[in-house]
Design a protein around this motif. Sequence first.
Motif, short mmCIF file in Angstrom:
data_model
loop_
_atom_site.label_atom_id
_atom_site.label_comp_id
_atom_site.label_asym_id
_atom_site.label_seq_id
_atom_site.Cartn_x
_atom_site.Cartn_y
_atom_site.Cartn_z
N PHE A 76 -1.25 -10.13 4.42
CA PHE A 76 -1.96 -9.27 3.48
C PHE A 76 -3.44 -9.63 3.35
O PHE A 76 -4.09 -9.20 2.39
CB PHE A 76 -1.28 -9.31 2.11
N ASP A 77 -3.97 -10.39 4.31
CA ASP A 77 -5.39 -10.78 4.23
C ASP A 77 -6.32 -9.56 4.20
O ASP A 77 -7.24 -9.48 3.39
CB ASP A 77 -5.76 -11.68 5.42
N ALA A 78 -6.11 -8.62 5.10
CA ALA A 78 -6.97 -7.43 5.15
C ALA A 78 -6.75 -6.54 3.94
O ALA A 78 -7.71 -5.97 3.38
CB ALA A 78 -6.71 -6.65 6.44
N GLU A 79 -5.50 -6.43 3.51
CA GLU A 79 -5.17 -5.55 2.38
C GLU A 79 -5.89 -5.97 1.11
O GLU A 79 -6.34 -5.13 0.32
CB GLU A 79 -3.65 -5.56 2.14
N LYS A 80 -5.99 -7.26 0.88
CA LYS A 80 -6.62 -7.75 -0.35
C LYS A 80 -8.07 -7.29 -0.47
O LYS A 80 -8.57 -7.10 -1.58
CB LYS A 80 -6.53 -9.28 -0.41
N GLN A 81 -8.72 -7.10 0.66
CA GLN A 81 -10.10 -6.61 0.65
C GLN A 81 -10.17 -5.08 0.69
O GLN A 81 -10.87 -4.46 -0.11
CB GLN A 81 -10.86 -7.21 1.85
N LEU A 82 -9.41 -4.48 1.59
CA LEU A 82 -9.52 -3.04 1.80
C LEU A 82 -9.07 -2.23 0.59
O LEU A 82 -9.66 -1.18 0.28
CB LEU A 82 -8.70 -2.64 3.04
N PHE A 83 -8.04 -2.66 -0.09
CA PHE A 83 -7.52 -1.87 -1.21
C PHE A 83 -8.40 -1.94 -2.46
O PHE A 83 -8.10 -1.28 -3.46
CB PHE A 83 -6.08 -2.29 -1.54
N LYS A 84 -9.48 -2.70 -2.40
CA LYS A 84 -10.47 -2.65 -3.49
C LYS A 84 -11.15 -1.29 -3.53
O LYS A 84 -11.67 -0.87 -4.57
CB LYS A 84 -11.50 -3.76 -3.32
N ASP A 85 -11.13 -0.61 -2.38
CA ASP A 85 -11.69 0.75 -2.28
C ASP A 85 -10.58 1.74 -2.60
O ASP A 85 -9.58 1.82 -1.88
CB ASP A 85 -12.22 0.98 -0.87
N PRO A 86 -10.72 2.54 -3.67
CA PRO A 86 -9.63 3.44 -4.07
C PRO A 86 -9.32 4.54 -3.07
O PRO A 86 -8.23 5.13 -3.12
CB PRO A 86 -10.13 4.03 -5.39
N LYS A 87 -10.22 4.81 -2.14
CA LYS A 87 -9.93 5.87 -1.16
C LYS A 87 -9.01 5.38 -0.06
O LYS A 87 -8.46 6.19 0.71
CB LYS A 87 -11.22 6.42 -0.57
N VAL A 88 -8.80 4.07 0.04
CA VAL A 88 -7.88 3.51 1.04
C VAL A 88 -6.46 3.67 0.51
O VAL A 88 -6.08 3.09 -0.49
CB VAL A 88 -8.19 2.03 1.31
N GLU A 89 -5.67 4.51 1.20
CA GLU A 89 -4.30 4.79 0.76
C GLU A 89 -3.25 4.01 1.53
O GLU A 89 -2.08 3.94 1.10
CB GLU A 89 -4.04 6.30 0.87
N GLY A 90 -3.62 3.46 2.66
CA GLY A 90 -2.70 2.65 3.44
C GLY A 90 -3.45 1.80 4.43
O GLY A 90 -4.57 2.14 4.83
N VAL A 91 -2.85 0.66 4.80
CA VAL A 91 -3.46 -0.26 5.77
C VAL A 91 -2.38 -0.65 6.78
O VAL A 91 -1.24 -0.93 6.40
CB VAL A 91 -4.01 -1.52 5.08
N TYR A 92 -2.74 -0.66 8.06
CA TYR A 92 -1.79 -1.03 9.11
C TYR A 92 -2.38 -2.17 9.95
O TYR A 92 -3.60 -2.34 10.03
CB TYR A 92 -1.44 0.16 10.01
N GLY A 93 -1.49 -2.96 10.56
CA GLY A 93 -1.92 -4.08 11.38
C GLY A 93 -1.06 -4.23 12.63
O GLY A 93 -0.37 -3.29 13.04
N ALA A 94 -1.09 -5.42 13.23
CA ALA A 94 -0.45 -5.66 14.53
C ALA A 94 0.84 -6.45 14.36
O ALA A 94 0.94 -7.37 13.55
CB ALA A 94 -1.40 -6.42 15.45
N LEU A 95 1.84 -6.08 15.17
CA LEU A 95 3.16 -6.72 15.17
C LEU A 95 3.35 -7.53 16.44
O LEU A 95 3.12 -7.03 17.54
CB LEU A 95 4.25 -5.65 15.07
#
Length: 313
Positions: free
Chosen positions: A100-119
Amino acid sequence: MKISVIIPVYNAEKYISQAVESALQFEEVCEVILVEDNSPDNALEVCRQLTEKYSRVKLYQHYDKGNHGAGATRNLGIAMADGEFIAFLDADDYYLPNRFDAEKQLFKDPKVEGVYGALGVHYYSTKAKEQYYRLFKDNLTTVYERHDPKDVFPGQLGMKGSFGLFSIDCLTIRRDAMVKKLNPFFKTHLRLHQDTEFLFRLSYYLDLYPGILDKAIAMRGVHANNRITVVDSKKVNPATTRVLLWKEINEWAQNENTISQDIKLHIRRMHRSYEIALAPTLKKWAMITKYLFTDYRSIRSGLYNINFRKDLF
């Protein structure tokens, strides 16, 4: 940031503890929701032990305690979730410390509705690696480059060249946006590929942003009883399941007035491609003849597709 992690549990007694503990390592995870789907093994008892051991772990079953499939099981988990954000994890997979490293930063922006990464890929045994290395190798399942949210939907459909795919294990969604814009969530009549169908529709309705793409944030656990390896072993015909998947996507797209005509044509062509390729030889040519008169545009575009031609001829 409060994240609900939803784990559908079926035939995973050997792996569920690792999955749960990989999610509990994050203070942002307010709850891990286990939905047990009438497993034939001892998974239910293991889940009960986990709820006794960890206060953040919650256990649910379907109303009739029966087996309803991964789609209905995830839907029940969503209904029970209290978190502001939803993340998913298969019971035989696990999160890495950077999940959740990226999510903690990206979701500070309310227009971000989802975040995806690598498996990434983890083989649970030498035998599993010998059997399935040709399928997964050591590759990341990821979108290869960073794209604007408006390009994610056509990219997932294969309209952007080597765009790549992301996995449900590596997706985090703002719950309110999903509830408001997506109905239904997972389609329960699809026993396979219901997560792929869900991701297609989700990427159309929600603005999804790239998180960590160059290294894994979660690991796919590969063993003899994976749903996908059961399909690969021919116990389930993979071509048939793809026809059903694209039939479902095509029916949705044709009824969604806001989707552009070029995307609708692409989806219809994909459906026709699998449908015709799977048919016996005589029926194959009968279908081509029929569609040349009734749906010429999709057949013409299909014949330009190398995979369609390879399957056809």
